[in-house]
Design an enzyme around this catalytic site. Structure first.
Site, PDB file in Angstrom:
ATOM      1  N   TYR A  15     -13.996  10.371 -12.691  1.00 18.05           N
ATOM      2  CA  TYR A  15     -13.276  11.411 -13.430  1.00 18.05           C
ATOM      3  C   TYR A  15     -13.887  11.641 -14.802  1.00 18.05           C
ATOM      4  O   TYR A  15     -13.188  11.631 -15.809  1.00 18.05           O
ATOM      5  CB  TYR A  15     -11.782  11.042 -13.518  1.00 18.05           C
ATOM      6  CG  TYR A  15     -11.124  11.184 -12.183  1.00 18.05           C
ATOM      7  CD1 TYR A  15     -10.768  12.440 -11.727  1.00 18.05           C
ATOM      8  CD2 TYR A  15     -10.918  10.092 -11.357  1.00 18.05           C
ATOM      9  CE1 TYR A  15     -10.209  12.609 -10.469  1.00 18.05           C
ATOM     10  CE2 TYR A  15     -10.360  10.247 -10.097  1.00 18.05           C
ATOM     11  CZ  TYR A  15     -10.015  11.507  -9.667  1.00 18.05           C
ATOM     12  OH  TYR A  15      -9.470  11.666  -8.422  1.00 18.05           O
ATOM     13  N   TYR A 143       0.194   9.240  -4.899  1.00 16.76           N
ATOM     14  CA  TYR A 143      -1.271   9.190  -4.929  1.00 16.76           C
ATOM     15  C   TYR A 143      -1.722   8.284  -3.787  1.00 16.76           C
ATOM     16  O   TYR A 143      -1.232   7.160  -3.645  1.00 16.76           O
ATOM     17  CB  TYR A 143      -1.786   8.615  -6.260  1.00 16.76           C
ATOM     18  CG  TYR A 143      -3.294   8.480  -6.283  1.00 16.76           C
ATOM     19  CD1 TYR A 143      -4.113   9.550  -6.628  1.00 16.76           C
ATOM     20  CD2 TYR A 143      -3.911   7.283  -5.914  1.00 16.76           C
ATOM     21  CE1 TYR A 143      -5.501   9.431  -6.615  1.00 16.76           C
ATOM     22  CE2 TYR A 143      -5.298   7.161  -5.895  1.00 16.76           C
ATOM     23  CZ  TYR A 143      -6.078   8.234  -6.246  1.00 16.76           C
ATOM     24  OH  TYR A 143      -7.454   8.119  -6.230  1.00 16.76           O
ATOM     25  N   ASP A 241       2.128   2.901   1.974  1.00 15.63           N
ATOM     26  CA  ASP A 241       0.854   2.628   1.291  1.00 15.63           C
ATOM     27  C   ASP A 241       1.133   1.585   0.217  1.00 15.63           C
ATOM     28  O   ASP A 241       1.597   1.906  -0.867  1.00 15.63           O
ATOM     29  CB  ASP A 241       0.328   3.947   0.702  1.00 15.63           C
ATOM     30  CG  ASP A 241      -0.917   3.756  -0.147  1.00 15.63           C
ATOM     31  OD1 ASP A 241      -1.283   2.598  -0.417  1.00 15.63           O
ATOM     32  OD2 ASP A 241      -1.520   4.774  -0.551  1.00 15.63           O
ATOM     33  N   LYS A 270      -7.061  -3.049  -2.565  1.00 16.38           N
ATOM     34  CA  LYS A 270      -7.127  -3.544  -3.951  1.00 16.38           C
ATOM     35  C   LYS A 270      -7.153  -5.076  -4.039  1.00 16.38           C
ATOM     36  O   LYS A 270      -8.199  -5.674  -3.888  1.00 16.38           O
ATOM     37  CB  LYS A 270      -5.978  -2.956  -4.765  1.00 16.38           C
ATOM     38  CG  LYS A 270      -6.170  -1.434  -5.011  1.00 16.38           C
ATOM     39  CD  LYS A 270      -5.393  -0.978  -6.203  1.00 16.38           C
ATOM     40  CE  LYS A 270      -5.430   0.535  -6.384  1.00 16.38           C
ATOM     41  NZ  LYS A 270      -6.522   1.017  -7.187  1.00 16.38           N
TER      42      LYS A 270
HETATM   43  C1  LIG Z   1      -1.392   3.713  -3.699  1.00 16.07           C
HETATM   44  C2  LIG Z   1      -2.866   3.922  -3.563  1.00 16.07           C
HETATM   45  N1  LIG Z   1      -3.360   4.321  -2.381  1.00 16.07           N
HETATM   46  C3  LIG Z   1      -4.668   4.503  -2.194  1.00 16.07           C
HETATM   47  C4  LIG Z   1      -5.562   4.308  -3.224  1.00 16.07           C
HETATM   48  C5  LIG Z   1      -7.038   4.531  -2.982  1.00 16.07           C
HETATM   49  O1  LIG Z   1      -7.713   3.322  -2.944  1.00 16.07           O
HETATM   50  P1  LIG Z   1      -9.310   3.298  -3.174  1.00 16.07           P
HETATM   51  O2  LIG Z   1      -9.524   3.679  -4.605  1.00 16.07           O
HETATM   52  O3  LIG Z   1      -9.694   1.890  -2.853  1.00 16.07           O
HETATM   53  O4  LIG Z   1      -9.905   4.285  -2.235  1.00 16.07           O
HETATM   54  C6  LIG Z   1      -5.093   3.906  -4.477  1.00 16.07           C
HETATM   55  C7  LIG Z   1      -6.019   3.727  -5.607  1.00 16.07           C
HETATM   56  O5  LIG Z   1      -5.661   3.712  -6.752  1.00 16.07           O
HETATM   57  C8  LIG Z   1      -3.705   3.721  -4.655  1.00 16.07           C
HETATM   58  O6  LIG Z   1      -3.189   3.359  -5.834  1.00 16.07           O
END
Ligand SMILES: Cc1ncc(COP(=O)(O)O)c(C=O)c1O
Length: 431
Positions: A15, A143, A241, A270
């Site tokens: 970004y 997100y 997620d 993560k």
């Molecule tokens: C809730 C959530 N899902 C998916 C992602 C995407 O993960 P990555 O950056 O490993 O592609 C993130 C990344 O910040 C996230 O916070």
């Protein structure tokens, strides 16, 4: 040209503009909760390098596991082969996951694991004879990543708005930000949407309890129970997620545990490798896996080159072993108490709209972010790395941060919150 000058003129950062790049710092090593810079200065990593460094940087047990694995097998294609690291990791994930979720698909990143979850929902409906069901319901303020499908599930008015034209159109319900008082209205909105579009919807996806990168919004677990009920009534695949919120970040192992229900599919990433190598997993229930397998296609249609990379799996096995050896729930709760005490007084500052804390997440929502130069000055003066974005000055430190580390991070957050607000658009602070 110095290394930093080369970086400035040739490398895109997340970004960021390449023509007018923001300041970056040259990191040389990681040591526990600190990043050591090339000039010898040390910064406490107040955001756990985007929330993944749960056990601290370069944890010796994880480094050792990766080194040992690298001497045996760095990679092998997962089509036609398997290996001990993947088998061990699948077992560990199934043990950690809620009951019934034990069918594991390894993905290279969080975003990809979300794409995989959506494909599972679509293949589930396809196998049930409903090929028209290929949209998802997602939450405003959410997100789910930066790849195309994950962007399309993220807040439609958020950071990906530029790409709207190329994204599949999913369905959105309001951001769950009215606390328990708003639950009934929100649930009716959700029900209406599902009734209106039932024939098109494959599943529902959300970040349970903590909407992180687009909103820094906490919401009650009761919303998750409502989603579970609606999904059951309409045979929709419920995807949680847990990439940001899972693995004790908000307190319990999984943020959704508070609701007393389980999803059909869960994404984790993560902290899975403790922030050592990129790896994520999409974990499906036996029921979902059985239905997908019974379809005309039978196979699940995804398979990236680096799927289940042995080095990444070795890192994740070591990380999950660390998680199972110590009381991370207690660590997260302790950090919550420390953030709550230190950040609550910031509510009275003129530029502060709200302060909220959950587990090892401390958020100060401001009217407008301070100027970037002022933020950088606080980072240099306090020796604490923070990366405010949008309207949020926040901290999500390594879960192993001790009281002194949390105190220093809180002081840095407080110093930023006390800065004068910057202009309306404070530059390239996305996520
Ligand atoms: C809730 C959530 N899902 C998916 C992602 C995407 O993960 P990555 O950056 O490993 O592609 C993130 C990344 O910040 C996230 O916070």
């Amino acid at each position: 040209m110095t290394r930093l000058e080369y970086d400035r003129s040739h490398i895109w950062h997340p970004y960021a503009s390449i023509a007018n790049p923001p300041k970056v710092r040259l990191a040389e090593r990681g040591e526990g909760v600190e990043i050591v810079l090339a000039d010898g200065r040390r910064l406490i990593d107040g955001v756990a390098s985007w929330w993944c460094v749960a056990h601290g940087h370069n944890h010796p047990a994880i480094v050792d596991a990766v080194q040992k694995q690298s001497a045996r097998l760095c990679h092998v294609m997962f089509g036609g082969f398997t290996h001990d690291c993947a088998i061990e990791l699948a077992e560990r994930i199934a043990t950690f996951a809620p009951p019934g979720l034990n069918k594991v698909f390894f993905a290279d990143s969080g975003s990809i694991s979300v794409e995989v979850a959506v494909k599972m929902a679509i293949q589930y409906q396809h196998a049930k004879g409903r090929p028209g069901r290929c949209r998802m319901v997602a939450l405003k303020g959410g997100y789910h990543g930066d790849t195309a499908c994950a962007m399309a599930l993220s807040d439609p008015d958020g950071m990906h708005v530029l790409f709207r034209g190329m994204m599949p159109s999913h369905l959105f319900v309001s951001k769950p930000d009215c606390g328990l008082a708003g639950l009934a209205g929100w649930t009716s909105e959700f029900e209406r949407l599902v009734e209106e579009h039932g024939d098109e919807i494959a599943g529902v996806i959300c970040e349970p309890v903590l909407q992180a990168a687009n909103a820094m919004n906490f919401y009650p677990a009761e919303y998750l129970a409502a989603m579970r009920r609606i999904c059951d009534e309409h045979d929709l695949v419920l995807v949680f997620d847990e990439i940001a919120a899972g693995l004790w970040r908000t307190g319990p192992r999984w943020a959704h545990e508070r609701a007393g229900i389980s999803p059909d599919v869960m994404c984790i990433g993560k902290a899975l490798t403790g922030g050592h190598i990129s790896l994520a997993a999409t974990v499906a229930s036996e029921r979902v896996a059985d239905v997908i397998s019974s379809g005309a296609v039978g196979a699940f249609m995804h398979g990236p080159t680096y799927m289940a990379n042995p080095l990444a799996c070795a890192a994740a096995n070591a990380s999950l072993e660390l998680f199972s050896r110590a009381d991370y729930a207690a660590m997260s709760r302790r950090i919550e108490g420390e953030f709550a005490a230190a950040l609550a007084p910031l509510k009275s500052l003129p530029n502060v709209r709200d302060v909220r804390v959950m587990g090892a997440v401390g958020v100060v929502e401001v009217e407008r972010l301070p100027l970037r130069d002022d933020i950088d000055r606080v980072i240099d003066e306090t020796g604490v790395w923070l990366r405010p974005f949008s309207n949020f000055i926040y901290a999500m430190p390594p879960l192993v941060s001790n009281g002194e580390t949390v105190r220093r991070i809180s002081n840095a957050v407080a110093a930023m919150a006390a800065l004068p607000p910057g202009p309306e658009v404070a530059g390239d602070f996305h996520e």
